[in-house]
Design a protein around this motif. Structure first.
Motif, PDB file in Angstrom:
ATOM      1  N   VAL A   1       0.853  -1.190   0.000  1.00  0.00           N
ATOM      2  CA  VAL A   1       0.000   0.000   0.000  1.00  0.00           C
ATOM      3  C   VAL A   1       0.895   1.249   0.000  1.00  0.00           C
ATOM      4  O   VAL A   1       1.551   1.549   0.991  1.00  0.00           O
TER       5      VAL A   1
ATOM      6  N   LYS B   1      -0.069   4.460  -0.836  1.00  0.00           N
ATOM      7  CA  LYS B   1      -0.769   5.741  -0.636  1.00  0.00           C
ATOM      8  C   LYS B   1       0.011   6.628   0.337  1.00  0.00           C
ATOM      9  O   LYS B   1       0.597   6.117   1.310  1.00  0.00           O
TER      10      LYS B   1
ATOM     11  N   ILE C   1      -7.963   1.012  -3.504  1.00  0.00           N
ATOM     12  CA  ILE C   1      -8.447   0.476  -2.223  1.00  0.00           C
ATOM     13  C   ILE C   1      -9.161   1.540  -1.393  1.00  0.00           C
ATOM     14  O   ILE C   1      -9.513   1.293  -0.243  1.00  0.00           O
TER      15      ILE C   1
ATOM     16  N   MET D   1     -13.862  -7.559   0.185  1.00  0.00           N
ATOM     17  CA  MET D   1     -12.821  -6.913   1.012  1.00  0.00           C
ATOM     18  C   MET D   1     -13.471  -6.233   2.191  1.00  0.00           C
ATOM     19  O   MET D   1     -14.640  -5.863   2.156  1.00  0.00           O
TER      20      MET D   1
ATOM     21  N   VAL E   1     -12.465  -3.617   5.909  1.00  0.00           N
ATOM     22  CA  VAL E   1     -11.549  -2.927   6.823  1.00  0.00           C
ATOM     23  C   VAL E   1     -12.224  -2.905   8.188  1.00  0.00           C
ATOM     24  O   VAL E   1     -13.179  -2.164   8.402  1.00  0.00           O
TER      25      VAL E   1
ATOM     26  N   MET F   1      -4.302  -5.740   7.533  1.00  0.00           N
ATOM     27  CA  MET F   1      -3.421  -4.597   7.314  1.00  0.00           C
ATOM     28  C   MET F   1      -2.195  -4.777   8.216  1.00  0.00           C
ATOM     29  O   MET F   1      -2.000  -5.840   8.784  1.00  0.00           O
ATOM     30  N   SER F   2      -1.379  -3.717   8.318  1.00  0.00           N
ATOM     31  CA  SER F   2      -0.082  -3.882   9.001  1.00  0.00           C
ATOM     32  C   SER F   2      -0.172  -4.517  10.386  1.00  0.00           C
ATOM     33  O   SER F   2       0.649  -5.343  10.739  1.00  0.00           O
TER      34      SER F   2
ATOM     35  N   ARG G   1      -3.023  -6.254   2.833  1.00  0.00           N
ATOM     36  CA  ARG G   1      -2.709  -4.923   2.290  1.00  0.00           C
ATOM     37  C   ARG G   1      -1.825  -4.178   3.281  1.00  0.00           C
ATOM     38  O   ARG G   1      -2.305  -3.685   4.290  1.00  0.00           O
ATOM     39  N   LEU G   2      -0.542  -4.103   2.995  1.00  0.00           N
ATOM     40  CA  LEU G   2       0.386  -3.555   3.979  1.00  0.00           C
ATOM     41  C   LEU G   2       1.048  -2.266   3.520  1.00  0.00           C
ATOM     42  O   LEU G   2       1.684  -2.211   2.471  1.00  0.00           O
ATOM     43  N   GLY G   3       0.880  -1.236   4.345  1.00  0.00           N
ATOM     44  CA  GLY G   3       1.558   0.033   4.106  1.00  0.00           C
ATOM     45  C   GLY G   3       2.639   0.258   5.151  1.00  0.00           C
ATOM     46  O   GLY G   3       3.831   0.088   4.901  1.00  0.00           O
ATOM     47  N   THR G   4       2.203   0.615   6.354  1.00  0.00           N
ATOM     48  CA  THR G   4       3.129   0.971   7.435  1.00  0.00           C
ATOM     49  C   THR G   4       4.189  -0.106   7.712  1.00  0.00           C
ATOM     50  O   THR G   4       5.358   0.223   7.920  1.00  0.00           O
TER      51      THR G   4
ATOM     52  N   ARG H   1       3.230   6.892   7.248  1.00  0.00           N
ATOM     53  CA  ARG H   1       3.017   7.789   6.102  1.00  0.00           C
ATOM     54  C   ARG H   1       3.252   9.229   6.505  1.00  0.00           C
ATOM     55  O   ARG H   1       2.861   9.642   7.593  1.00  0.00           O
TER      56      ARG H   1
HETATM   57  C1  LIG Z   1      -4.116   2.558   4.271  1.00  0.00           C
HETATM   58  C2  LIG Z   1      -4.800   1.295   3.984  1.00  0.00           C
HETATM   59  C3  LIG Z   1      -4.127   0.067   4.183  1.00  0.00           C
HETATM   60  C4  LIG Z   1      -2.725  -0.039   4.754  1.00  0.00           C
HETATM   61  O1  LIG Z   1      -2.709   0.359   6.084  1.00  0.00           O
HETATM   62  P1  LIG Z   1      -1.435   0.075   7.020  1.00  0.00           P
HETATM   63  O2  LIG Z   1      -1.993   0.063   8.381  1.00  0.00           O
HETATM   64  O3  LIG Z   1      -0.491   1.196   6.769  1.00  0.00           O
HETATM   65  O4  LIG Z   1      -0.862  -1.240   6.598  1.00  0.00           O
HETATM   66  C5  LIG Z   1      -4.805  -1.099   3.864  1.00  0.00           C
HETATM   67  N1  LIG Z   1      -6.060  -1.059   3.372  1.00  0.00           N
HETATM   68  C6  LIG Z   1      -6.723   0.086   3.161  1.00  0.00           C
HETATM   69  C7  LIG Z   1      -8.110   0.045   2.623  1.00  0.00           C
HETATM   70  C8  LIG Z   1      -6.116   1.295   3.464  1.00  0.00           C
HETATM   71  O5  LIG Z   1      -6.797   2.439   3.267  1.00  0.00           O
END
Ligand SMILES: *Cc1c(COP(=O)(O)O)cnc(C)c1O
Length: 254
Positions: free
Chosen positions: A42, A44, A99, A183, A185, A225-226, A241-244, A250
């Motif tokens: 991820v 973003k 996403i 999907m 969240v 997620m993370s 879905r991994l960002g952090t 971010r």
């Molecule tokens: C930002 C986001 C993520 C990633 O989040 P992290 O906690 O940084 O891994 C995953 N899915 C969606 C829908 C997001 O908006």
């Protein structure tokens, strides 16, 4: 001393190898094979170098949550002309998924620049995406976003809503959409076990819908997620879905 090869994400490689170990361990705990789960990076909120650096480490699936933000990065990475009328997927070996919530009036642009829309959350949006993809003579893969909590700020279809049933009934007629799954969240909670019931509910909903609509493909479950991907994998996630966890915090709020 400046190094022209200096990386914007010096810890990415290390983070990725730790995450890989954790994904493998979660698969083993739940009797799954490693290749039953894919990893989405991820990107973003980060510059386009996040995409470049992750791609250079072998990552192939990317998640962005805003049409305009990705349009800008896409132009930086692939040139301005690519943001005009070139149909998705952009590159056969790389996928860019939307996403974040998509407004119907941006559906056409989203179909142009993304390889998949993971946040289909209304019948109206489904019609718009279908029309846009048909105009471009392509099919766009979609996931239905389901909201399992009662948070006002979140988008997604309620599991027992008339709109979800209507969508399931009508999706076979929207032939430019390729349904792949669901999907979700879950509400954020520091305690990762708090997310487990939401993941289990998404899987159970998928099983129920698959039984009621055997013609539709709902194989994919995008969840985790993370902070909670290990639990999501134990509950059947096919894409985390991994960002952090990959890139660190971010720079801007998202
Ligand atoms: C930002 C986001 C993520 C990633 O989040 P992290 O906690 O940084 O891994 C995953 N899915 C969606 C829908 C997001 O908006």
């Amino acid at each position: 001393m400046t190094d022209s090869n200096q990386k914007a994400f010096p810890f990415l490689k290390e983070n990725l190898s730790r995450i890989e170990d954790e994904i493998t361990a979660a698969c083993q705990r739940s009797g799954r094979t490693r290749n039953s789960v894919s990893l989405m990076a991820v990107t973003k909120g980060h510059s386009s170098s996040a995409i470049q650096e992750a791609a250079s480490l072998g990552l192939r699936v990317f998640g962005e949550n805003r049409v305009q933000e990705f349009q800008r990065k896409r132009a930086e990475l692939f040139g301005e002309e690519s943001s005009a009328m070139s149909p998705a997927p952009l590159h056969a070996d790389r996928q860019f998924h939307l996403i974040g919530h998509l407004q119907s009036n941006k559906a056409a642009r989203a179909v142009e620049i993304f390889s998949a829309i993971d946040t289909l959350d209304s019948y109206r949006l489904a019609e718009r995406l279908n029309q846009a993809a048909a105009n471009m003579k392509c099919r766009i893969p979609v996931l239905l976003e389901v909201k399992l909590s009662h948070e006002e700020a979140k988008s997604g279809l309620a599991p027992d809503s008339a709109e979800l049933s209507e969508l399931m009934e009508r999706l076979p007629d929207l032939t430019a959409l390729e349904l792949r799954g669901l999907m979700t969240v879950p509400p954020y909670d520091e305690d990762l076990e708090a997310a487990r019931p939401y993941f289990a509910r998404l899987r159970a909903l998928r099983d129920d819908l698959s039984a009621s609509y055997p013609r539709l493909n709902l194989a994919d479950l995008s969840m985790g997620m993370s902070h909670d991907f290990r639990v999501a994998i134990e509950e059947g996630s096919t894409q985390v879905r991994l960002g952090t966890a990959l890139f660190g915090r971010r720079p801007r709020a998202h």
